[in-house]
Design a protein around this motif. Structure first.
Motif, short mmCIF file in Angstrom:
data_model
loop_
_atom_site.label_atom_id
_atom_site.label_comp_id
_atom_site.label_asym_id
_atom_site.label_seq_id
_atom_site.Cartn_x
_atom_site.Cartn_y
_atom_site.Cartn_z
N LEU A 170 33.83 48.21 36.06
CA LEU A 170 33.96 47.52 37.31
C LEU A 170 35.35 47.87 37.77
CD1 LEU A 170 31.58 44.55 37.29
CD2 LEU A 170 31.02 46.68 38.30
N ASN A 171 36.19 47.92 37.09
CA ASN A 171 37.55 48.13 37.52
C ASN A 171 37.86 49.74 37.71
OD1 ASN A 171 38.02 45.60 36.53
ND2 ASN A 171 39.20 46.12 34.75
N LYS A 172 37.01 50.38 37.63
CA LYS A 172 37.20 51.69 38.13
C LYS A 172 36.65 51.99 39.61
CE LYS A 172 36.87 53.81 33.46
NZ LYS A 172 35.68 54.16 32.56
N LEU A 173 35.82 50.79 40.04
CA LEU A 173 35.46 50.92 41.40
C LEU A 173 36.26 50.21 42.23
CD1 LEU A 173 31.75 50.00 40.67
CD2 LEU A 173 32.63 52.03 41.46
N SER A 174 36.78 50.88 43.53
CA SER A 174 37.65 50.36 44.47
C SER A 174 37.07 49.47 44.97
CB SER A 174 38.02 51.46 45.42
OG SER A 174 37.01 51.87 46.12
N ASP A 175 37.78 48.37 45.80
CA ASP A 175 37.21 47.25 46.77
C ASP A 175 36.18 47.91 47.56
OD1 ASP A 175 38.62 45.78 45.05
OD2 ASP A 175 39.78 44.84 46.66
N ALA A 176 36.64 49.02 48.36
CA ALA A 176 35.68 49.52 49.23
C ALA A 176 34.49 50.04 48.78
CB ALA A 176 36.33 50.74 49.67
N ASP A 177 34.41 50.61 47.33
CA ASP A 177 32.95 50.99 46.82
C ASP A 177 32.21 49.70 46.62
OD1 ASP A 177 33.45 53.64 46.86
OD2 ASP A 177 34.00 53.90 44.67
N LEU A 178 32.72 48.70 46.15
CA LEU A 178 32.14 47.40 45.73
C LEU A 178 31.62 46.81 46.91
CD1 LEU A 178 34.08 45.70 43.03
CD2 LEU A 178 32.04 46.58 42.84
N THR A 179 32.34 46.87 48.17
CA THR A 179 31.97 46.56 49.39
C THR A 179 30.55 47.14 49.64
OG1 THR A 179 34.14 45.95 50.06
CG2 THR A 179 32.48 45.89 51.79
N ALA A 180 30.74 48.48 49.70
CA ALA A 180 29.70 49.56 50.13
C ALA A 180 28.27 49.22 49.29
CB ALA A 180 30.15 50.84 49.92
N ILE A 181 28.62 49.02 47.95
CA ILE A 181 27.30 48.71 47.13
C ILE A 181 26.59 47.32 47.35
CG2 ILE A 181 28.09 47.78 45.27
CD1 ILE A 181 26.74 49.68 43.49
N ILE A 182 27.57 46.31 47.65
CA ILE A 182 27.04 45.02 47.86
C ILE A 182 26.21 44.93 49.39
CG2 ILE A 182 27.35 42.65 48.27
CD1 ILE A 182 29.93 42.90 46.41
N THR A 183 27.13 45.61 50.30
CA THR A 183 26.40 45.59 51.71
C THR A 183 25.24 46.42 51.71
OG1 THR A 183 28.77 45.27 52.37
CG2 THR A 183 27.46 45.80 54.03
N TYR A 184 25.31 47.67 51.21
CA TYR A 184 24.34 48.65 51.68
C TYR A 184 23.38 49.07 50.68
CZ TYR A 184 27.33 49.64 55.54
OH TYR A 184 28.19 49.21 56.51
#
Lengths: 681, 243
Positions: free
Chosen positions: B181-195
């Motif tokens: 999970l540390n390799k995922l940026s905040d933007a990626d995490l936001t995307a995966i949670i949102t979409y």
């Protein structure tokens, strides 16, 4: 000595020129004090420190551009805020300074409010106008309120927010404890909106206690309630043996029997532990009642009392009557009337009576009560305010028995008496009072609770939120709690629902428990035939759930009454039950729904429609959903589940009408199929 | 005159010293035994809210060179200022253990606690334990996690909450799994949670939460994920908060 002084005087003020020179020098020096004080001030020191800290950072230029020297101030006349904290806490609003270890420069942690709108002291207390660390943070002669320790900071949220907030678990817990630990039975707590905090515990009436239990048990309970049940809410009044003896004598003497609350059964209490355990399990007694197991863990719900040693408490005849119909002894009880037959009552009673603890009453030897003892017991019952919590025939509920706590969070420290070695702050005082109430003076009446340190902190947090500021804040800032609903269903069905204590677990129109699903729109949601079957034999919808609907052994008439009422009254205006058929969908549409189910929306992660392939068990099992739910409900649920059941964990997928219709067609075709047919045969 | 003044000065100095010494000199514990090692029994890696007591006490055990429990050894707890222990030092009980209630400091982040004891040569033996303090945002995220995420993303079941982890064809990442999970940026995490999973070419078993959770909720969840990841994520703020 005198000679020396005189020559010094001569040297300095011997003639007018000299005197003028000396006085001028003194004057000049004193003129320099103010600028020097300003130059060496603490805030300047911190601002210098900030500038040298940001120098090495990559975003130094941006930070320097944002930096404003001199004393800074947030002035909010509406809130009574003049906060100069930002003079030293320079980086509070700099988004890049989250990683700064050195205070006072770190960015403020994320909160849902803007610092410029609320300032600092509204939440943190302390002296906002001060410009030195000591004056701003600590209690001084001129300013009593020091900075609030971080662990109590949620109390400040509670000044405006009267309801529970998802981000303040400590405050929520504290408020919950305040209501359910009985605090507000004795201490009145008025809120700024004029309402009062209500108790949510339900201390039993003691007017008929002689039917239920023995004087020996009352004595043991009074001496140490937690020895009987570790989860007991009743605090320890630290009574002497003689006082406990006299109170128990009075309560028994004062108790009047209730007709019909003890019965003799055709069947004797059974000693079959297997049958008892399985009836206890089947009836889901453990959803509400806990039992302490051999390892010391308390397992089960906390809606009803703990039953670990119930056999040492109750009289067998009373327990039989209670299990048969608890409403005879206590009409408003939250316990359902299960409609057990005599054999079941015998089995369950036998099972419960076996839960004894021989140590509990081993050392209780009471002689027959004398009239003096009974009279003394009555006086003690009044003195200790027992009737604040319990209904006791002949004793009036005392008014204002204990100090009101409506503004305890602003109590001046000068009015407090501290224990030795205790820090002289309000939070420490409140926590200390809760922890050891009797230590503060001889003769105090507040009993000893068994709160954990975390619970004490939570209670302190809740109490600190009851302060002057919560009254002086502009009313527009107040966020009221969702209104309490006292909804009661009407008529025969309403009586039946009260008898079955539906509201102990289910919520309808904002009233009731949260253990089981909200039934406000149940009539739009389910098909009539399913509901009838469910009442007859409540199966499980969610395999992973340990709490389930018990079987109440209802008659067909009762089931019809309930079903008719639910189907007619509990209808959502946004779901027209009859707008979509429950069968007859085109095979193509069903097929498309299936693809969506397993593909785009991957519903199988949480639900099961095919027991062979699907495994998800977060949501209800959908193998029979076509004979359970109405098509219109499924369709609306696909469109926006939250609108139908606030707080559901089913995500809102914002489906197109087409997708929702296809999924509805697929789901409504799940009618249990061959398995159900086979089972019927 | 002078004598009187100096007398008063002496007296007040003595009084001051006495009052000071009383303060610093809290009941000194004398160890009756000495161990060779100190180990954690329970209470490490807990999450608590900033400033509040951890849900469980921290329990450590002092052992002799053979690994047997030592009774009567003195254990002292220390951490950054702001962390409080109740008690801060104690002698090990009959099972060689000492239990202390820990309240973390006011800053969100990781706190390092040091438990130390003396060995036979009077040398300090230390044990380092890590605890995690959650601020407002992480606390909110934790609640959302418990409501929406935990049942799939946490493989462990409790009596109240049976995990769905084993039922999923594609296994979700536990939020402590920092290596991934540390390799995922905040933007990626936001995307995966949102979409949902497909937004990052991952499984559709991860649904889209964008219509259920508000933006601030998603941020709170990410703050929580960052706070609990192991190894620590850099965006979790300072590792080992100072206060």
């Amino acid at each position: 000595m005198k000679e020396k002084l005189r020559s010094l005087w001569q040297k300095l003020f011997g003639d007018s020129m000299r005197a003028f020179g000396v006085v001028s020098l003194v004057f000049l020096a004193s003129m320099a004090i103010a600028p020097a004080k300003n130059f060496f001030s603490e805030w300047r020191h911190y601002q210098h420190g900030y500038l040298s800290m940001i120098r090495n950072r990559s975003e130094a230029n941006t930070l320097r551009r944002h930096f404003q020297g001199g004393i800074q101030q947030i002035w909010l006349p509406d809130l009574g805020v003049v906060d100069r904290c930002t003079s030293c806490h320079v980086g509070l609003k700099e988004p890049t300074l989250t990683d700064v270890a050195q205070q006072p420069y770190r960015k403020h942690p994320v909160i849902p409010h803007n610092l410029d709108q609320f300032g600092c002291t509204v939440c943190h207390r302390g002296q906002g106008a001060a410009t030195t660390v000591a004056e701003a943070h600590s209690s001084t002669l001129a300013w009593e309120q020091p900075i609030l320790p971080a662990k109590f900071v949620e109390s400040s949220c509670g000044q405006c927010h009267r309801g529970s907030l998802p981000g303040t678990p400590q405050l929520n817990l504290g408020r919950n404890l305040l209501s359910r630990s009985g605090c507000v039975h004795c201490h009145a707590v008025k809120l700024p909106d004029g309402s009062t905090v209500k108790a949510t515990d339900d201390p039993p009436s003691l007017s008929h206690i002689g039917d239920k239990t023995t004087r020996q048990w009352i004595y043991a309970w009074l001496k140490d309630p937690q020895a009987y049940a570790v989860t007991a809410t009743m605090p320890n009044f630290k009574l002497s043996d003689a006082d406990a003896r006299d109170i128990s004598a009075f309560l028994i003497a004062n108790s009047a029997p209730v007709a019909g609350d003890s019965v003799t059964l055709s069947a004797k209490p059974s000693n079959d532990p297997t049958a008892g355990a399985s009836l206890y399990g089947e009836s889901f007694c453990a959803s509400c009642h806990a039992v302490q197991n051999a390892a010391g863990n308390v397992v089960g719900g906390d809606v009803g009392p703990e039953l670990t040693r119930i056999g040492s408490k109750v009289k067998p005849e009373w327990l039989q009557a209670w299990v048969r119909n608890p409403r005879v002894y206590d009409p408003p009880t939250g316990m359902p009337h299960y409609r057990f037959n005599d054999a079941q009552v015998a089995t369950l009673t036998g099972f419960l009576l076996a839960k004894t603890d021989s140590d509990l009453l081993a050392n209780v030897h009471l002689d027959a009560a004398t009239p003096e003892q009974i009279a003394h017991g009555k006086r003690l019952v009044s003195d200790y305010g027992c009737a604040s919590c319990h209904e006791i025939a002949g004793i009036k509920k005392p008014e204002n028995f204990a100090p009101e706590l409506s503004r305890i969070g602003s109590k001046p420290i000068t009015q407090l008496i501290f224990l030795q070695g205790m820090q002289h702050t309000l939070p420490d005082y409140i926590a200390g009072k809760i922890k050891q109430p009797r230590a503060f003076a001889p003769g105090l009446k507040m009993p000893q609770y068994t709160f954990t340190p975390a619970q004490i902190d939570a209670l302190t947090t809740a109490l600190l939120s009851l302060n002057d500021r919560s009254y002086s804040l502009p009313p527009s800032l107040a966020v009221s709690a969702p209104p309490e609903s006292d909804y009661q269903p009407a008529g025969k069905a309403g009586k039946l629902m009260t008898d079955l204590a539906c509201f102990s677990c289910h919520r309808i129109n904002g009233h009731g428990g949260d253990m089981a699903p909200d039934l406000t729109w149940e009539g739009s949601s389910v098909q009539r035939e399913w509901l009838v079957q469910f009442f007859r034999n409540p199966g499980t919808l969610r395999p992973a759930l340990i709490r389930r609907m018990p079987k109440f052994n209802l008659t067909d008439g009762e089931i019809n009454e309930l079903t008719d009422y639910i189907m007619t009254v509990y209808q959502s205006p946004s779901v027209d039950r009859d707008s979509m058929p429950v069968s007859g969908y085109a095979q193509g549409q069903i097929e498309l729904g299936k693809q969506l189910y397993y593909g785009k929306y991957s519903c199988q992660g949480c639900h099961i429609v095919d027991t062979k392939t699907d495994k998800g068990y977060i949501g209800p099992t959908l193998t029979h959903v076509g004979s359970r739910l109405t098509a219109a409900w499924i369709y609306q649920w696909m469109k926006n589940p939250e609108a139908l059941r606030p707080g559901t964990i089913e995500p809102n997928r914002a489906m197109s009408d087409e997708d929702a219709r296809a999924l509805t067609a697929f789901l409504i075709s799940q009618k249990g199929g061959g398995q159900q047919e086979a089972a019927k045969k | 005159m002078n004598r009187l003044a100096s007398g008063i000065t002496l007296l007040s100095a003595a009084l001051l010293a006495a009052s000071c010494s009383r303060k610093s000199d809290s009941v000194a514990l004398k160890p009756t035994a000495f161990g060779a090692a100190i180990v954690e029994s329970s209470g490490g890696k807990q999450f608590g809210q900033t400033g509040t007591s951890l849900p469980q006490p921290v329990v450590v055990q002092v052992n002799d060179p053979q690994g047997g429990a030592v009774t009567g050894a003195l254990v002292e707890f220390a951490a950054a200022p702001g962390v409080t222990f109740d008690p801060a030092s104690a002698l090990t009980d009959s099972s060689g253990q000492v239990s202390t209630n820990v309240a973390l400091g006011g800053m969100a982040g990781r706190y390092q606690i040091t438990a130390s004891t003396l060995d036979k040569a009077r040398k300090k033996v230390e044990l380092k334990i890590e605890e995690i303090a959650l601020g407002y945002q992480q606390t909110l995220g934790r609640r959302l996690n418990e409501q929406y995420c935990d049942r799939c993303h946490n493989a462990e079941s409790t009596a109240e909450r049976v995990s769905n982890y084993d039922n999923l064809e594609v296994k979700p990442h536990p939020f402590t799994e920092g290596d991934t999970l540390n390799k995922l940026s905040d933007a990626d995490l936001t995307a995966i949670i949102t979409y949902g999973g497909p937004a990052l070419n991952k499984s559709a078993l991860m649904p889209a939460w964008g219509n259920t959770l508000k933006k601030a909720d998603v941020q709170a969840l990410i703050a929580y994920i960052r706070a609990v990841s192991d190894p620590p994520s850099r965006s979790a703020g300072p590792v080992y908060a100072k206060n």
